[in-house]
Design a protein around this motif. Structure first.
Motif, mmCIF file in Angstrom:
data_model
loop_
_atom_site.group_PDB
_atom_site.id
_atom_site.type_symbol
_atom_site.label_atom_id
_atom_site.label_comp_id
_atom_site.label_asym_id
_atom_site.label_seq_id
_atom_site.Cartn_x
_atom_site.Cartn_y
_atom_site.Cartn_z
ATOM 1 N N SER A 143 31.157 14.943 -12.971
ATOM 2 C CA SER A 143 31.988 14.206 -11.980
ATOM 3 C C SER A 143 33.237 14.877 -11.832
ATOM 4 N N SER A 144 33.720 14.656 -10.684
ATOM 5 C CA SER A 144 34.993 15.339 -10.275
ATOM 6 C C SER A 144 36.421 14.628 -10.763
ATOM 7 N N ALA A 145 36.133 13.393 -11.197
ATOM 8 C CA ALA A 145 37.267 12.604 -11.499
ATOM 9 C C ALA A 145 37.517 12.865 -13.075
ATOM 10 N N THR A 146 38.667 13.353 -13.422
ATOM 11 C CA THR A 146 39.030 14.007 -14.734
ATOM 12 C C THR A 146 39.677 12.884 -15.868
ATOM 13 N N ALA A 147 40.692 12.485 -15.008
ATOM 14 C CA ALA A 147 41.747 11.331 -15.709
ATOM 15 C C ALA A 147 41.054 9.948 -15.414
ATOM 16 N N ILE A 148 41.089 9.029 -16.131
ATOM 17 C CA ILE A 148 40.550 7.736 -16.525
ATOM 18 C C ILE A 148 41.436 6.985 -17.428
ATOM 19 N N VAL A 149 41.101 5.508 -17.167
ATOM 20 C CA VAL A 149 41.890 4.620 -18.161
ATOM 21 C C VAL A 149 40.923 3.979 -19.196
ATOM 22 N N ILE A 150 41.164 4.362 -20.449
ATOM 23 C CA ILE A 150 40.059 3.642 -21.573
ATOM 24 C C ILE A 150 40.946 2.299 -21.967
#
Length: 132
Positions: free
Chosen positions: A18-25
């Motif tokens: 995945s190119s997305a690194t930052a997510i909300v948990i």
């Protein structure tokens, strides 16, 4: 359990691409009460997916990106599934809209991924009760 491990490894490999690194948990308590929101990374999620310690199961509580929880209906009636050298398993019948899979990852500790229960015992309880 080999098919489960293969599926978990494939999912982990896909997440690691995945190119997305930052997510909300969205963190919840064990009884699905909202606990907190925290920043995270795809890598942090992927690290919980260990082939021997993670389980794929039918999803009964769908957690949306907003953190809201939707109860899904999954019927456990009908014929049992029979496998060689195994007890029969419940047949699960979700409607199309409720047909999600849940990947239950491992905990991450100072020495790496771990589970509170042995993988075989956890898998048996998931099959029997729907929860580990």
């Amino acid at each position: 359990m080999a098919k489960n491990a293969d599926l978990v490894r494939a999912l982990r490999a896909e997440l690691e691409l995945s190119s997305a690194t930052a997510i909300v948990i969205h963190r919840l308590t064990s009884d699905f009460k909202y606990k907190e929101l925290q920043p995270g990374t795809i890598g942090k999620v992927a690290a919980t997916l260990n082939g021997a310690l993670s389980k794929v199961w039918v999803c009964e509580k769908l957690i949306a990106q907003s953190g809201t929880i939707q109860d899904l209906f999954v019927s456990r009636t009908g014929p049992k599934l029979l496998f060689a050298e195994s007890d029969s398993w419940s047949s699960l019948y979700p409607e199309d809209g409720d047909g999600w899979l849940d990947v239950k990852g491992a905990f991450i500790g100072p020495t790496g991924p771990y589970q509170l229960k042995a993988p075989e015992a956890r898998a048996a309880k998931l099959e029997e009760r729907g929860t580990a």
